[in-house]
Design a protein around this motif. Sequence first.
Motif, PDB file in Angstrom:
ATOM      1  N   GLU A  23       0.835  -1.212   0.000  1.00  0.00           N
ATOM      2  CA  GLU A  23       0.000   0.000   0.000  1.00  0.00           C
ATOM      3  C   GLU A  23       0.864   1.255   0.000  1.00  0.00           C
ATOM      4  O   GLU A  23       0.599   2.212  -0.753  1.00  0.00           O
ATOM      5  CB  GLU A  23      -0.929  -0.007   1.206  1.00  0.00           C
ATOM      6  N   ARG A  24       1.901   1.270   0.816  1.00  0.00           N
ATOM      7  CA  ARG A  24       2.780   2.442   0.878  1.00  0.00           C
ATOM      8  C   ARG A  24       3.510   2.656  -0.444  1.00  0.00           C
ATOM      9  O   ARG A  24       3.666   3.794  -0.896  1.00  0.00           O
ATOM     10  CB  ARG A  24       3.785   2.274   2.021  1.00  0.00           C
ATOM     11  N   ILE A  25       3.952   1.556  -1.064  1.00  0.00           N
ATOM     12  CA  ILE A  25       4.609   1.671  -2.366  1.00  0.00           C
ATOM     13  C   ILE A  25       3.636   2.255  -3.391  1.00  0.00           C
ATOM     14  O   ILE A  25       3.969   3.152  -4.164  1.00  0.00           O
ATOM     15  CB  ILE A  25       5.133   0.296  -2.832  1.00  0.00           C
ATOM     16  N   GLY A  26       2.423   1.726  -3.377  1.00  0.00           N
ATOM     17  CA  GLY A  26       1.408   2.221  -4.299  1.00  0.00           C
ATOM     18  C   GLY A  26       1.118   3.696  -4.101  1.00  0.00           C
ATOM     19  O   GLY A  26       0.977   4.455  -5.074  1.00  0.00           O
ATOM     20  N   LEU A  27       1.043   4.133  -2.855  1.00  0.00           N
ATOM     21  CA  LEU A  27       0.770   5.545  -2.567  1.00  0.00           C
ATOM     22  C   LEU A  27       1.932   6.434  -2.994  1.00  0.00           C
ATOM     23  O   LEU A  27       1.723   7.556  -3.486  1.00  0.00           O
ATOM     24  CB  LEU A  27       0.478   5.720  -1.077  1.00  0.00           C
ATOM     25  N   GLY A  35       1.593   9.300  -5.766  1.00  0.00           N
ATOM     26  CA  GLY A  35       1.979  10.670  -5.446  1.00  0.00           C
ATOM     27  C   GLY A  35       2.986  11.242  -6.427  1.00  0.00           C
ATOM     28  O   GLY A  35       3.035  12.460  -6.648  1.00  0.00           O
ATOM     29  N   LYS A  36       3.795  10.367  -7.035  1.00  0.00           N
ATOM     30  CA  LYS A  36       4.800  10.813  -8.009  1.00  0.00           C
ATOM     31  C   LYS A  36       4.242  10.873  -9.434  1.00  0.00           C
ATOM     32  O   LYS A  36       4.966  11.199 -10.373  1.00  0.00           O
ATOM     33  CB  LYS A  36       6.003   9.869  -7.967  1.00  0.00           C
ATOM     34  N   GLY A  37       2.958  10.542  -9.585  1.00  0.00           N
ATOM     35  CA  GLY A  37       2.353  10.579 -10.912  1.00  0.00           C
ATOM     36  C   GLY A  37       2.459   9.278 -11.675  1.00  0.00           C
ATOM     37  O   GLY A  37       2.015   9.177 -12.817  1.00  0.00           O
ATOM     38  N   GLU A  38       3.030   8.258 -11.039  1.00  0.00           N
ATOM     39  CA  GLU A  38       3.152   6.938 -11.680  1.00  0.00           C
ATOM     40  C   GLU A  38       1.873   6.147 -11.418  1.00  0.00           C
ATOM     41  O   GLU A  38       1.880   5.078 -10.783  1.00  0.00           O
ATOM     42  CB  GLU A  38       4.370   6.200 -11.122  1.00  0.00           C
ATOM     43  N   THR A  39       0.755   6.667 -11.933  1.00  0.00           N
ATOM     44  CA  THR A  39      -0.546   6.082 -11.599  1.00  0.00           C
ATOM     45  C   THR A  39      -0.743   4.692 -12.200  1.00  0.00           C
ATOM     46  O   THR A  39      -1.426   3.852 -11.607  1.00  0.00           O
ATOM     47  CB  THR A  39      -1.675   7.014 -12.051  1.00  0.00           C
ATOM     48  N   GLU A  40      -0.165   4.446 -13.367  1.00  0.00           N
ATOM     49  CA  GLU A  40      -0.314   3.120 -13.966  1.00  0.00           C
ATOM     50  C   GLU A  40       0.407   2.059 -13.136  1.00  0.00           C
ATOM     51  O   GLU A  40      -0.115   0.968 -12.907  1.00  0.00           O
ATOM     52  CB  GLU A  40       0.228   3.127 -15.402  1.00  0.00           C
ATOM     53  N   LYS A  41       1.614   2.389 -12.676  1.00  0.00           N
ATOM     54  CA  LYS A  41       2.347   1.452 -11.824  1.00  0.00           C
ATOM     55  C   LYS A  41       1.622   1.263 -10.491  1.00  0.00           C
ATOM     56  O   LYS A  41       1.588   0.155  -9.943  1.00  0.00           O
ATOM     57  CB  LYS A  41       3.767   1.956 -11.597  1.00  0.00           C
ATOM     58  N   GLN A  89      -4.780  12.259  -9.750  1.00  0.00           N
ATOM     59  CA  GLN A  89      -5.490  12.619 -10.970  1.00  0.00           C
ATOM     60  C   GLN A  89      -6.171  13.976 -10.827  1.00  0.00           C
ATOM     61  O   GLN A  89      -6.152  14.799 -11.751  1.00  0.00           O
ATOM     62  CB  GLN A  89      -6.515  11.532 -11.308  1.00  0.00           C
ATOM     63  N   ALA A  90      -6.760  14.204  -9.666  1.00  0.00           N
ATOM     64  CA  ALA A  90      -7.402  15.501  -9.427  1.00  0.00           C
ATOM     65  C   ALA A  90      -6.371  16.625  -9.396  1.00  0.00           C
ATOM     66  O   ALA A  90      -6.611  17.719  -9.925  1.00  0.00           O
ATOM     67  CB  ALA A  90      -8.176  15.455  -8.114  1.00  0.00           C
ATOM     68  N   ALA A  91      -5.212  16.366  -8.775  1.00  0.00           N
ATOM     69  CA  ALA A  91      -4.151  17.380  -8.717  1.00  0.00           C
ATOM     70  C   ALA A  91      -3.638  17.717 -10.115  1.00  0.00           C
ATOM     71  O   ALA A  91      -3.242  18.856 -10.380  1.00  0.00           O
ATOM     72  CB  ALA A  91      -3.004  16.879  -7.843  1.00  0.00           C
ATOM     73  N   ASP A  92      -3.675  16.724 -11.023  1.00  0.00           N
ATOM     74  CA  ASP A  92      -3.226  16.944 -12.396  1.00  0.00           C
ATOM     75  C   ASP A  92      -4.312  17.575 -13.267  1.00  0.00           C
ATOM     76  O   ASP A  92      -4.094  17.782 -14.462  1.00  0.00           O
ATOM     77  CB  ASP A  92      -2.777  15.619 -13.018  1.00  0.00           C
TER      78      ASP A  92
END
Length: 497
Positions: A103-107, A111-117, A139-142
């Motif tokens: 979960e932490r890795i995913g977050l 947060g870095k914009g690597e949403t696909e990963k 996504q909202a921040a972008d």
Amino acid sequence: MSDYFISIEQTENDLLACAAYLAERIKSSDGHAEAMKTILPRYLAKGDVDLAAELANAVDDPFSRDRLLTIVAEKCAEIDDYEYATQLAEAIEDDGLRAQALERIGLILAGKGETEKAAVIASSMSHPDFVFAGIAVRQAADGDDTAATETLDGIAFSSARVSALQQIAAARIEGDNPKSAVEMLDLAVEDAIEIEHDEERIRSLCETGNLFIDAKLNDKAVETFVKAREFAEVLDNIHRDFFLSNCALGFLHAGSDELTDRTLDLITDKSQMASALLGIARDQWKKSEKEDAVETLEEAYAILKSQRDNETRDSRARNGLLASIAAQFAVFGKTERAFESADENQNIDEQVAALSQIAQIFTMQHEGELARQAIEAIPDDASRLFALISVADAKEKLGESAAEITTLDEAATLVGTVPQLAARSNVLNELAMRFASHDQPEKARELSLANLDVISQIRDESSRAAALANISDIYHIANLELADSEKAVLERMIQHL
């Protein structure tokens, strides 16, 4: 433990390597794990994730090993080593900690914009909702509100949806666009009501109410705190009055004194009542209602003093609150009350914390004699010196550099009065850190050399290794090379293994 990763040659010019060398050879499983908790993050700070992973994996205690691997995996995600981060997370044995690491890795990736990963990580998890929440926030921040909405719609867990909506709203409020946050906050309220766990539901509503206040939407905030209060009133456990106290302060900050008073009337626990009154006193002082603030704080103090032992649900929280009240008396200029309430604290650590805060407050108020009185009231030698260092920090904030250095010099002359070696080492480390930050490397070296001598006398192997790791920070910050005198001390420590 058969495999070691730090050789004796590496210890010759590297304090951190020496600390790790000593830690690796600690025979106690608990002691080895405890030392690595201090050492391993410093290797990560240097970017040496491979060695950090090896050191973590060599820890015998399964829980400690898994926690350390989690830290390494997070660092790998931060430095874009996605595959290694995932590999380390999968190596974690405990199911709960493994899920937490993923979960932490995913977050981090989200947060870095690597949403696909991040989405790939989420797809491998049994409970991926908080990772999807992180993706929606990004996504909202972008500016991709459509994608954010689709991601939010796919989140089943209400708490995760609320968390995402709150973060999106907070970003918009901070970006001076509070109107665009209203829709998010309204949805957060709706989702919060659907949370099954009572305490989590109320907490989420209170957090959302505070965000409405930040957005200067006080009417919405009041409505939200009314909902939170309704749920809090029917709680049948010790958390009831805590949440009612939060609601009372929420009504206060939203501008409804009437609802504040009515909510206070519902609180039965004296500690929670005193806590709410402390918050009210701070608010009154901020509004320049000085007399009312002092009167309210006196009421909080009286209520807390009247609490009998059989009425106290959490003595730790009560003592912490008493320390906060003591410090607040100092802020309000009520010297006698500040010292009196600090002295009455039954917990020595909280008493010391209160007196240290009082010393800092009086320093900021240019009341040097009162600050000195607070320091001298601290019974423990090490705690007294830490308080003196905090006074020096306060003088730095005032721009009194010369006075700060004088205070640090005074503390340095008194270090020998601290009988406990580990505590003395900590004081020396803090002093050396201050001198290093003030571009006085020779003074930092002098104190560090004295500290090395102290560390060499510490019998507990774990404490000795951790102390060496701590002192390595000084040499890094001050850009100091190990001299022959320091190398000699390290050599003696290694030879005595």
